[in-house]
Design an enzyme around this catalytic site. Sequence first.
Site, mmCIF file in Angstrom:
data_model
loop_
_atom_site.group_PDB
_atom_site.id
_atom_site.type_symbol
_atom_site.label_atom_id
_atom_site.label_comp_id
_atom_site.label_asym_id
_atom_site.label_seq_id
_atom_site.Cartn_x
_atom_site.Cartn_y
_atom_site.Cartn_z
ATOM 1 N N GLY A 35 0.792 -1.228 0.000
ATOM 2 C CA GLY A 35 0.000 0.000 0.000
ATOM 3 C C GLY A 35 0.823 1.276 0.000
ATOM 4 N N GLU A 36 2.137 1.174 0.225
ATOM 5 C CA GLU A 36 2.952 2.394 0.200
ATOM 6 C C GLU A 36 3.003 2.952 -1.222
ATOM 7 O OE1 GLU A 36 6.834 1.902 1.863
ATOM 8 O OE2 GLU A 36 6.068 1.530 3.889
ATOM 9 N N GLN A 94 -13.264 18.423 11.768
ATOM 10 C CA GLN A 94 -12.634 18.280 13.092
ATOM 11 C C GLN A 94 -11.772 19.509 13.358
ATOM 12 O OE1 GLN A 94 -11.068 14.308 13.930
ATOM 13 N NE2 GLN A 94 -12.273 13.553 12.210
ATOM 14 N N HIS A 127 -16.185 23.862 5.489
ATOM 15 C CA HIS A 127 -17.195 23.667 6.531
ATOM 16 C C HIS A 127 -17.070 24.747 7.595
ATOM 17 C CE1 HIS A 127 -19.860 21.637 9.244
ATOM 18 N NE2 HIS A 127 -18.927 21.659 10.176
ATOM 19 N N ASP A 168 -28.641 23.612 8.970
ATOM 20 C CA ASP A 168 -28.098 23.870 10.311
ATOM 21 C C ASP A 168 -27.621 25.315 10.399
ATOM 22 O OD1 ASP A 168 -25.485 23.902 9.197
ATOM 23 O OD2 ASP A 168 -25.401 21.732 9.367
ATOM 24 N N LYS A 192 -30.186 22.384 14.398
ATOM 25 C CA LYS A 192 -29.982 20.932 14.277
ATOM 26 C C LYS A 192 -29.109 20.422 15.416
ATOM 27 C CE LYS A 192 -26.711 18.898 11.515
ATOM 28 N NZ LYS A 192 -25.989 18.632 10.256
ATOM 29 N N ARG A 194 -26.885 16.899 16.510
ATOM 30 C CA ARG A 194 -26.441 15.562 16.090
ATOM 31 C C ARG A 194 -25.865 14.859 17.303
ATOM 32 N NH1 ARG A 194 -24.706 13.232 11.116
ATOM 33 N NH2 ARG A 194 -24.560 15.232 10.085
ATOM 34 N N ASP A 224 -26.247 23.015 1.428
ATOM 35 C CA ASP A 224 -25.332 22.516 2.462
ATOM 36 C C ASP A 224 -23.924 22.397 1.884
ATOM 37 O OD1 ASP A 224 -24.650 21.763 4.994
ATOM 38 O OD2 ASP A 224 -25.845 19.929 5.046
ATOM 39 N N THR A 232 -28.801 14.410 7.374
ATOM 40 C CA THR A 232 -29.191 15.823 7.556
ATOM 41 C C THR A 232 -30.215 16.234 6.503
ATOM 42 O OG1 THR A 232 -27.024 16.346 8.480
ATOM 43 C CG2 THR A 232 -28.289 18.198 7.600
HETATM 44 C C1 R5P Z 1 -22.609 19.622 9.156
HETATM 45 O O1 R5P Z 1 -22.571 20.528 9.948
HETATM 46 C C2 R5P Z 1 -22.446 19.805 7.675
HETATM 47 O O2 R5P Z 1 -22.720 21.111 7.274
HETATM 48 C C3 R5P Z 1 -23.342 18.830 6.945
HETATM 49 O O3 R5P Z 1 -24.683 19.164 7.192
HETATM 50 C C4 R5P Z 1 -23.073 17.425 7.402
HETATM 51 O O4 R5P Z 1 -21.703 17.142 7.289
HETATM 52 C C5 R5P Z 1 -23.891 16.437 6.609
HETATM 53 O O5 R5P Z 1 -23.630 15.178 7.112
HETATM 54 P P1 R5P Z 1 -24.639 13.980 6.913
HETATM 55 O O6 R5P Z 1 -24.938 13.859 5.451
HETATM 56 O O7 R5P Z 1 -23.897 12.807 7.470
HETATM 57 O O8 R5P Z 1 -25.858 14.284 7.732
#
Ligand code: R5P
Length: 305
Positions: A35-36, A94, A127, A168, A192, A194, A224, A232
Amino acid sequence: MKIFSGSSNKPLAEKVAQELKLPLSAMEIFIFPDGERRIQIQEKILDEDTVIIQSSNSPVDDNYMELFFIIDALKRSGARSVTVVMPYLGYQRQDHIFRDGEAVSLDVVVKIIDTLGVDKIIFFDPHTIKLPDFFTIPVANLSALPLFAKIIKERELEIMDRVLVSPDMGGLRRIKILSDLLEGMPWIAANKDRDLNNGKVKINNFEGDLTVNELKGKCALIIDDIISSGKTIVECANLLKSYGIKKTFVFTTHALFAKEALKLLQDSEAEKIYVTDSVLIPEDKRFAKLEILTISEIVANELRR
Ligand code: R5P
């Protein structure tokens, strides 16, 4: 300018090269049995401006490592500059510590890119609004929103009474920009939650220009940045339907599409799901409601600057 494609999204790299009327430059990406990866630049690039096109969607770590090695190979071969076009930048969700004991993975990958000597990085619809601040090198923070606005204006979506919807609060800035591009189209945004342990999504209520009582009979345009599991979008479209929304269209920049997403989205209340080619969507991840828009022209225009 010499353009190189990593293995994550060659079709996009080919389209960008075509826009710029340049061939893709030659490079070998050899994968050993374990895999390298071994990278070899197969053109003279001494004192050339070079560009690498590589997204870091799944397999995220392979795509990142490949990118790091390509950057290193270009630098060692004497490139004058190295620009990374990473339309989708993995680990961007993250961006801070959500729960005690977590790593800030985005910070780690950015530090590596920063230290490899990249001159500029180009990405789309991050994001987190803070993404550019993670880098010390110049960034171009591009967006597919103008592309979405164009499609919304061109297609039949415009004939109905419409409302922009962010699923969201993180997407608030995005729909406000799109609303401006669409002559002040009204918008609402969802509160929203999660569950970080099982990924379950719950939309509590909407806030914005319209009350839920004013949604009846309207056409919803959900905007989104990412679709991953699809939960979502499905949750949001279901709720909108229960408020009397007649038709729902979805516009998302990065189609990460975990396996479960395909059926969820195809069976959802949405009429159509528009996404971009910021990541490669293989044939087995395409479904009838999906339409893929290309960002190649936007990338090419940025590279011409
Ligand atoms: C989250 O805050 C992002 O803006 C997207 O809404 C999220 O990553 C969508 O993830 P999923 O399709 O797993 O709900």
